[in-house]
Design a protein around this motif. Structure first.
Motif, PDB file in Angstrom:
ATOM      1  N   TYR A   1     -10.066   2.341   7.360  1.00  0.00           N
ATOM      2  CA  TYR A   1      -9.846   3.459   6.775  1.00  0.00           C
ATOM      3  C   TYR A   1      -9.151   3.237   5.542  1.00  0.00           C
ATOM      4  O   TYR A   1      -8.621   2.321   5.229  1.00  0.00           O
ATOM      5  CB  TYR A   1      -8.951   4.356   7.801  1.00  0.00           C
TER       6      TYR A   1
ATOM      7  N   GLN B   1      -6.535   5.649   3.026  1.00  0.00           N
ATOM      8  CA  GLN B   1      -5.443   6.561   2.823  1.00  0.00           C
ATOM      9  C   GLN B   1      -5.264   7.047   1.279  1.00  0.00           C
ATOM     10  O   GLN B   1      -4.420   5.974   0.959  1.00  0.00           O
ATOM     11  CB  GLN B   1      -4.271   6.376   3.649  1.00  0.00           C
TER      12      GLN B   1
ATOM     13  N   MET C   1      -4.275  13.249   1.100  1.00  0.00           N
ATOM     14  CA  MET C   1      -5.496  13.371   1.645  1.00  0.00           C
ATOM     15  C   MET C   1      -5.196  12.625   3.075  1.00  0.00           C
ATOM     16  O   MET C   1      -4.710  11.841   3.393  1.00  0.00           O
ATOM     17  CB  MET C   1      -6.845  12.478   1.032  1.00  0.00           C
ATOM     18  N   GLY C   2      -6.188  13.187   3.959  1.00  0.00           N
ATOM     19  CA  GLY C   2      -6.295  12.479   5.445  1.00  0.00           C
ATOM     20  C   GLY C   2      -6.821  11.188   5.249  1.00  0.00           C
ATOM     21  O   GLY C   2      -7.690  10.943   4.410  1.00  0.00           O
ATOM     22  N   LEU C   3      -6.728  10.437   6.343  1.00  0.00           N
ATOM     23  CA  LEU C   3      -7.414   9.314   6.423  1.00  0.00           C
ATOM     24  C   LEU C   3      -8.849   9.221   6.528  1.00  0.00           C
ATOM     25  O   LEU C   3      -9.281  10.178   7.171  1.00  0.00           O
ATOM     26  CB  LEU C   3      -7.103   8.513   7.735  1.00  0.00           C
TER      27      LEU C   3
ATOM     28  N   PHE D   1      -6.271   0.924   6.066  1.00  0.00           N
ATOM     29  CA  PHE D   1      -5.904   0.511   7.366  1.00  0.00           C
ATOM     30  C   PHE D   1      -7.032   0.147   8.133  1.00  0.00           C
ATOM     31  O   PHE D   1      -8.014   0.638   8.231  1.00  0.00           O
ATOM     32  CB  PHE D   1      -5.317   1.867   7.975  1.00  0.00           C
TER      33      PHE D   1
ATOM     34  N   GLU E   1      -6.304   6.230  22.444  1.00  0.00           N
ATOM     35  CA  GLU E   1      -5.683   5.996  21.365  1.00  0.00           C
ATOM     36  C   GLU E   1      -6.117   4.790  20.468  1.00  0.00           C
ATOM     37  O   GLU E   1      -6.749   3.696  21.103  1.00  0.00           O
ATOM     38  CB  GLU E   1      -4.157   5.402  21.602  1.00  0.00           C
ATOM     39  N   ALA E   2      -5.788   4.703  19.118  1.00  0.00           N
ATOM     40  CA  ALA E   2      -6.227   3.503  18.277  1.00  0.00           C
ATOM     41  C   ALA E   2      -4.896   2.962  17.857  1.00  0.00           C
ATOM     42  O   ALA E   2      -3.859   3.561  17.757  1.00  0.00           O
ATOM     43  CB  ALA E   2      -6.884   4.324  17.002  1.00  0.00           C
TER      44      ALA E   2
ATOM     45  N   PHE F   1      -3.276   0.825  14.757  1.00  0.00           N
ATOM     46  CA  PHE F   1      -3.403   0.536  13.455  1.00  0.00           C
ATOM     47  C   PHE F   1      -2.476  -0.962  12.929  1.00  0.00           C
ATOM     48  O   PHE F   1      -1.487  -1.080  13.572  1.00  0.00           O
ATOM     49  CB  PHE F   1      -2.956   1.866  12.748  1.00  0.00           C
ATOM     50  N   GLY F   2      -3.071  -1.506  11.899  1.00  0.00           N
ATOM     51  CA  GLY F   2      -2.516  -2.530  11.367  1.00  0.00           C
ATOM     52  C   GLY F   2      -1.261  -1.972  10.345  1.00  0.00           C
ATOM     53  O   GLY F   2      -1.397  -0.787  10.221  1.00  0.00           O
ATOM     54  N   GLN F   3      -0.719  -2.636   9.782  1.00  0.00           N
ATOM     55  CA  GLN F   3       0.366  -2.159   8.677  1.00  0.00           C
ATOM     56  C   GLN F   3      -0.112  -1.759   7.545  1.00  0.00           C
ATOM     57  O   GLN F   3       0.713  -1.040   6.787  1.00  0.00           O
ATOM     58  CB  GLN F   3       1.219  -3.284   8.367  1.00  0.00           C
TER      59      GLN F   3
END
Lengths: 112, 114
Positions: free
Chosen positions: B35, B37, B41-43, B90, B102-103, B105-107
């Protein structure tokens, strides 16, 4: 057109002052609605999934609810550590396949 | 348990340069996602993969490429970087597909193209 709208964009609360965040959606074929928390400089962290209208889920001071048009994230007696951006995401059927659309988030600040 | 690990955390690229954003997960998830970001805006989904050797385009794939040779790794390649690719990227993974569950996410990787 599929849309996911979060309100308010930003919210400032005093510690202990309960409130609600809104995620409204206009999609066809809802498969699920997700709430995530995102701290500055970090990736989103999963909070809840809701699948059908009337469903509710709770975790500590947070409670998520779902209707056919919107979801609320209720925060009861918030603490400063609840300060973060809260994202909702909607999983939907679209054009014969499944996709996920994220809202732009609500930035919550809880003041001691 | 490391979860999803992204490298680098920050990078500045010049217009026209190329780079690879690395993503590794240790949860044995078949589904992985990239993704971006942007402020306000949304992902937005760039690419996703449903397993080793299988990838597909998301909403905003132009200017990017991916590969998935192993379950653990899902690198994102930027060819000929453009200012429009300045964003936070991300990587995420999930047990079930298309975020039915659930997903993780990385940092994130903060990329600036100048």
């Amino acid at each position: 057109e599929d849309q996911v709208t979060q309100s308010p964009e930003a919210l400032r609360l005093q510690e202990g002052e309960s409130s609600s965040l809104n995620c409204s959606y206009t999609v066809s074929g809802l498969r699920g609605l997700f709430w995530y928390r995102q701290d500055p400089g970090k990736g989103p962290e999963f909070l809840f999934t809701l699948y059908s209208a009337g469903e509710e889920k709770e975790k500590e001071r947070l409670k998520a609810t779902l209707t056919k048009k919107e979801s609320f994230l209720h925060i009861t007696a918030p603490k400063p550590e609840d300060s973060a951006t809260y994202l909702c995401a909607v999983s939907m059927n679209s054009g014969g396949y499944q996709k996920v659309t994220f809202g732009t988030g609500t930035k919550l600040q809880v003041i001691p | 348990n490391a979860g999803v690990t992204q490298t680098p955390k920050f990078r500045i690229l010049k217009i026209g340069q190329s780079m690879t954003l690395q993503c590794t997960q240790d949860m044995n998830h078949n589904y992985m996602y990239w993704y971006r970001q942007d402020p306000g805006m949304g992902l937005k989904l760039i690419y996703y993969s449903v397993g080793a050797g299988i990838t597909d385009k998301g909403e905003v794939p132009n200017g990017y490429n991916v590969s998935r040779s192993t379950t653990e790794d899902f690198p994102l390649r930027l060819e000929l970087a453009a200012p429009s690719q300045t964003s936070v990227y991300f990587c995420a993974s999930s047990y079930l597909g298309h975020m039915n569950t659930e997903a993780f996410f990385g940092q994130g990787t903060r990329l600036t193209v100048v």
